[in-house]
Design an enzyme around this catalytic site. Structure first.
Site, PDB file in Angstrom:
ATOM      1  N   HIS A  50     -10.722 -17.424   5.751  1.00 42.30           N
ATOM      2  CA  HIS A  50      -9.658 -18.175   6.432  1.00 42.30           C
ATOM      3  C   HIS A  50      -8.660 -17.234   7.082  1.00 42.30           C
ATOM      4  CE1 HIS A  50      -7.855 -17.102   2.573  1.00 42.30           C
ATOM      5  NE2 HIS A  50      -6.694 -17.152   3.210  1.00 42.30           N
ATOM      6  N   THR A  52      -4.706 -17.295   7.499  1.00 38.31           N
ATOM      7  CA  THR A  52      -3.510 -18.022   7.070  1.00 38.31           C
ATOM      8  C   THR A  52      -2.615 -18.256   8.282  1.00 38.31           C
ATOM      9  OG1 THR A  52      -3.631 -17.034   4.878  1.00 38.31           O
ATOM     10  CG2 THR A  52      -1.516 -18.006   5.518  1.00 38.31           C
ATOM     11  N   HIS A 127      -4.587 -12.420  10.294  1.00 39.54           N
ATOM     12  CA  HIS A 127      -5.648 -11.637   9.666  1.00 39.54           C
ATOM     13  C   HIS A 127      -6.549 -12.550   8.846  1.00 39.54           C
ATOM     14  CE1 HIS A 127      -2.765 -12.097   6.422  1.00 39.54           C
ATOM     15  NE2 HIS A 127      -3.761 -11.849   5.577  1.00 39.54           N
ATOM     16  N   TYR A 132      -9.253  -9.467  -2.014  1.00 39.31           N
ATOM     17  CA  TYR A 132      -7.963  -9.521  -2.692  1.00 39.31           C
ATOM     18  C   TYR A 132      -8.066  -8.542  -3.856  1.00 39.31           C
ATOM     19  CZ  TYR A 132      -6.909 -14.139  -0.536  1.00 39.31           C
ATOM     20  OH  TYR A 132      -6.652 -15.182   0.321  1.00 39.31           O
TER      21      TYR A 132
END
Length: 189
Positions: A50, A52, A127, A132
């Site tokens: 995704h 954001t 981005h 993560y």
């Protein structure tokens, strides 16, 4: 009477949300494959690809859904282009694909932020995160290079975004296991 009050309170309880731009299915599969490969080498939680658009929202669910539909009603599909593989200093921007901050892409974020009443303390950096985590600088550099090796044509990739999604994303949950899709809006009129 007590049951009704309990239900109303539950409906008005605030949750954490983000608005995401969702890549088209073929590009999404490509990103998922790249993310899976990087995760198997460098670790980190699984999450859906995704971009954001608005993050860190705290609202009642029904308001968040209404704001998403209101914002999406006046947005047309838009083009995104990957300009680089990069890495950052925070967990949720460990290793990512940097998008061209075109006026159109920045305007989509600004438009959505205004519908949600969201004011960011930092400039918008479009981005798509690949990993993560809390990797060291050398490891992030290695992961960035590895991403370019795994998918040599990733830089310069251009694709159309025609879906916005509302996700419940409590960023205190670094496992991302509690994250969930709440609502999708198709931008194709």
């Amino acid at each position: 009477m007590a049951e009704t009050a309990k239900l109303e309170k539950a409906d008005n309880s605030e949750e954490f949300f983000s608005v995401w731009a969702i890549p088209p299915p073929d590009v999404n599969r490509r990103f998922k494959s790249l993310m899976f490969s990087l995760r198997s080498e460098f670790g980190g939680p699984a999450f859906d690809p995704h971009i954001t658009v608005v993050g860190d929202l705290r609202l009642p669910r029904n308001e968040a859904i209404a704001f998403l539909h209101s914002a999406a009603a006046s947005i047309n599909p838009f083009t995104a282009r990957i300009s680089a593989v990069s890495h950052g200093a925070v967990f949720y921007q460990c290793v990512y694909l940097l998008l061209d901050p075109s006026p159109q892409v920045k305007e989509i974020s600004s438009h959505c932020c205004s519908h949600f009443g969201y004011k960011s303390s930092t400039a918008y950096m479009p981005h798509l995160s690949l990993i993560y985590g809390d990797l060291g600088e050398e490891e992030k550099e290695r992961a960035s290079k590895r991403a370019e090796e795994i998918d040599a044509g990733i830089k310069g990739l251009t694709f159309e975004i025609s879906l916005l999604a509302l996700y419940r994303t409590d960023t205190r949950d670094k496992t991302t296991e509690s994250w969930e899709l709440v609502e999708l809006c198709d931008l194709k009129k």
